[in-house]
Design an enzyme around this catalytic site. Sequence first.
Site, short mmCIF file in Angstrom:
data_model
loop_
_atom_site.label_atom_id
_atom_site.label_comp_id
_atom_site.label_asym_id
_atom_site.label_seq_id
_atom_site.Cartn_x
_atom_site.Cartn_y
_atom_site.Cartn_z
N LYS A 1 -1.27 -56.88 -21.63
CA LYS A 1 -1.87 -55.62 -21.23
C LYS A 1 -1.45 -55.35 -19.79
O LYS A 1 -2.14 -55.73 -18.85
CB LYS A 1 -3.39 -55.69 -21.38
CG LYS A 1 -4.09 -54.32 -21.42
CD LYS A 1 -4.26 -53.75 -20.05
CE LYS A 1 -5.00 -52.43 -20.08
NZ LYS A 1 -5.06 -51.80 -18.74
N SER B 1 -4.24 -58.39 -18.24
CA SER B 1 -4.32 -57.49 -17.09
C SER B 1 -4.24 -58.24 -15.76
O SER B 1 -3.20 -58.77 -15.40
CB SER B 1 -5.59 -56.65 -17.19
OG SER B 1 -5.57 -55.58 -16.28
N ASP C 1 6.81 -66.15 -10.71
CA ASP C 1 8.04 -65.57 -10.17
C ASP C 1 8.37 -66.11 -8.79
O ASP C 1 9.54 -66.32 -8.45
CB ASP C 1 7.91 -64.04 -10.08
CG ASP C 1 8.29 -63.35 -11.38
OD1 ASP C 1 8.51 -64.05 -12.39
OD2 ASP C 1 8.37 -62.11 -11.38
#
Length: 433
Positions: free
Chosen positions: A331, A306, A317
């Site tokens: 998740k 999460s 990224d």
Amino acid sequence: MKKRLMQSLVIVLVTFNVAVGVRIYKAAAAQEKDDSGYSNFAVFARALQLVRQDYVDEKKVSYEELTHAAMRGMLNSLDPHSQFMEPRDFKGMQDDTNSRFGGLGIVVSQREGSLVIVTPMEDTPGIRAGLLPNDEIIKIDGQPTEKLDLSDAINLLRGDAGQKITLTILRPATKEIKDYPLVRENIKVASVKDAKLLPDELAGDFKIGYARITQFNTPTADDLGKKLDELEKSGMQAFVLDLRYNPGGLLNSAVEVAGQFLPPKTMVVSTIGRVASQTHPYYTPENAKPRPRFPMAILINGGSASGSEIVAGALKDLNRAILVGETTFGKGSVQSVIQLQDGSAMRLTTAKYYTPSKQVIHEHGVSPTIRSTLTAEQERVLLLKHRDEPFSEQERREVSGFHDPQLDRAVDALKGVMIYSEKTATSKRAANN
């Protein structure tokens, strides 16, 4: 006589075929899809009426029990994270948000029908007992868990401080089945731990900072910011953020933590759902304090879920950090909690998380830049090392002799970056001269 019998038989067969044909035709007509609300509510209301009227045990057919059971089944059929919460469940969730609740300190989920430990929290009965990520809970106080939904299992795990409970655990890595007796405690979730400069024998000639985040709560970003300020004053040149076994927490907290390492107004994550209100980008705070762009590594594993995946995915990224370890839990969905009139609530999956490059997290996880795995024994000792409790003599020996392979790989990578940067800077100065 025979002729009369044959005629009678033909009449019976024709009558039978016509009757069956009519029944099949009606059934086929009933099977035509009608997804209108009214017709389906009518079916449900009729079923509810029949159960109330004819079920043998009158004590089990109150309107509240039947309605709650139907809602529980409806939400459980959607995905492992959507669930119906009776009033006591909803109160338990609110206690979680306030970072204090009675229980064992383990984060659980359902995976392929099994009740699985995502991660045991630090300084809790679960981690002190030696429970590990991916352990399967097959019984709770002797009651099999295979037919329990997630909310019922959580209710069995929770309880008042001081109450005893026994978990029967299947450890997939060894196929061992073992009973673990535990005592429930009031769990107070910690946030930022072990912030320090790594020792010289590991960091060498460089000053490499380190900190662990155990869960994303309201004060997490501020606490981390204070620790980073102290490390920078101590001359920190690079930083390792440990998100292993971090099950997540508050979305805004995860975004603010990412904001400690990114420029203001940088998109960290976006949620995309069916309706426009669920599609939303999340940015680092406008007033985020800019920090030096020191080399950074993040440690992740299958217990990182999460909020951990949001931070790790964003910094990967945006080329702000390298990830070292194992692929995260996966998740990456948003659950909206909607309270209902009777004090119950629904936790409904309404959107999915996407990293800045639009990579979906849910059921895929975030993959490491540098893959480094731990054996089951190494993982056991690492979790043992995270304990604040006094060690036995044997445990002390295990912890003192332990070298964390994933941390070693992260430090080696950061050293390589800094050595390369130093050589590049030296070459540029020489060229300018």
